[in-house]
Design an enzyme around this catalytic site. Structure first.
Site, short mmCIF file in Angstrom:
data_model
loop_
_atom_site.label_atom_id
_atom_site.label_comp_id
_atom_site.label_asym_id
_atom_site.label_seq_id
_atom_site.Cartn_x
_atom_site.Cartn_y
_atom_site.Cartn_z
N ASP A 73 0.88 -1.22 0.05
CA ASP A 73 -0.09 0.00 -0.01
C ASP A 73 0.81 1.08 -0.07
OD1 ASP A 73 0.83 -0.80 2.57
OD2 ASP A 73 -0.51 0.69 3.41
N GLU A 138 0.06 -1.12 5.69
CA GLU A 138 0.99 -1.00 6.61
C GLU A 138 1.12 0.66 6.82
OE1 GLU A 138 5.23 0.55 7.34
OE2 GLU A 138 4.14 1.19 5.84
ZN LIG Z 1 7.11 2.01 3.70
#
Ligand SMILES: [Zn+2]
Length: 396
Positions: A73, A138
């Protein structure tokens, strides 16, 4: 080395294609499907998507597990007018790949796909099962994807590599972090006679200055590797029954960076002590947002500090692989920002090193780029690492 260099342009092309399919945290589905196709084309022995929506590709079937991880992401583009070209062009030019995520950290993902291909061509059959993990969410909540992999999917590696940008240096830790909410209460009264009430705003204001002082007093870590922790007020709010009243509620939001030896317990205790009786309540908020697969998973906003020793077998294996490939010693250092290592090593004690293409200072910045030549070099490193760990007989 030569086989990796032959993949120079192909690896840049992979990165370009990945950049062209945008994926913010929680909406990674299309990009995961593209990566799934790429891992299958690379010839991985097994390719699957887990319950949260992480993509896993396996090469080899040794008794030890080496995980090589990229979160896939990215953050959003921010102020579009600051970009000189389309953030999702994936244009290759000037020896660079251009676009959001090229450094943080899709370049690592592209290098991993090339490494999977190279390991298959070399017919790797050593002591390690290599799991290439393409993880989600993340940017919103570092490490939650790995908390899921370890605790729910029971993928427990002996060693792990984060492919976040390190400018091809070898990293072995970074500071942890947490978020803290401090609540204050008062007694409201008419704004024309404030002496009748107790202002929650003034308690919060005094407390904000106490946090400024606490930040100055935080002690550095013993060996100076990670440096000092920090604390800062990131938000301040006060409310009352009207704008013509003494407010009876207030809140401070804190961003706390944790060095070695600092934990959520010690950090909260420091806040309690610094704020004294002004403080009504202190809390650690949680992150909860469904994944692209619709899976609900949650964790506290606490990301433990982690590091491994410079003579750890995983660092030695990394140094060995680097030397064999590049004929020189790698720089061994640490990240400034936070990575999935907070979960893999910080929460679960599994040793992690970092090695990735691109520069940390490109992360989240407009006009993000990464160097084409970093990509195949990173791929060469991920290919060489299992062999290096096998040759030194590294145990986790
Ligand atoms: Zn990163």
């Amino acid at each position: 080395m030569d086989s990796a260099k032959k993949e120079r342009d192909a690896t840049a092309e992979l990165l370009s294609r990945i950049v062209q399919v945008p994926a913010l945290s929680g909406t990674e589905g299309d990009r995961i499907r593209l990566l799934e196709e790429m891992c299958s084309s690379a010839g991985a022995d097994e390719v699957k998507i887990d319950g949260l929506g992480n993509l896993l590709a396996r090469v080899g079937s040794g008794k030890k597990i080496l995980a090589i991880d990229a979160h896939i992401d990215t953050v959003d583009v921010g102020d579009r007018s600051q970009w000189k070209e389309d953030p999702f062009s994936g244009r290759i030019g000037e020896g660079l790949v251009h676009g959001r995520g090229t450094s943080d950290q899709l370049g690592g993902a592209a290098g991993m796909i090339t490494a999977a291909k190279l390991l298959k061509e070399l017919d790797y059959s050593g002591d390690h099962t290599v799991w290439f993990t393409f993880t989600v969410m993340e940017e919103d909540c570092d490490g939650m994807c790995w908390k899921y992999l370890i605790e729910e999917e029971k993928l427990v590696p002996d060693f792990a590599v984060s492919t976040e940008p390190t400018s091809l240096r070898l990293y072995r830790g970074h500071r942890g972090r947490m978020e803290i909410e401090c609540h204050f209460s008062g007694v409201s009264c008419h704004g024309s006679a404030p002496e009748r009430g107790v202002s929650a705003a003034y308690k919060a204001a005094r407390s904000a200055l106490a946090i400024e002082k606490l930040n100055e007093e935080l002690a550095p870590d013993d060996d100076g590797f990670l440096g000092k922790g920090t604390v800062t007020v990131s938000k301040l709010e006060a409310h009352g029954p009207s704008l013509c009243a003494v407010p009876d509620q207030a809140m401070l939001y804190l961003d706390r960076r944790l060095t070695w030896g600092e934990t959520k317990e010690t950090a909260i205790e420091q806040v309690r002590k610094a704020l004294g009786e002004d403080l009504a309540d202190v809390r650690m908020p949680s992150y909860a947002k469904p994944s692209w697969k619709g899976t609900h998973y949650e964790q506290e906003l606490y990301f433990p500090t982690w590091k491994i020793d410079s003579d750890h077998p995983l660092v030695e294996g990394g140094v060995e692989a680097y030397r064999a490939l590049f004929g020189s010693e790698p720089v061994v250092d640490k990240w400034t920002f936070s990575t999935n290592g907070v979960s893999i090593c910080g929460r679960h004690g599994i040793p992690v090193i970092g090695f990735g293409p691109g520069d940390e200072n490109q992360a989240h910045a407009p006009n993000e780029v990464t160097r084409v030549d970093d990509l195949w070099k990173a791929a060469a490193f991920y290919t060489a690492l299992p062999y290096a760990l096998d040759s030194i007989g590294a145990e986790g």
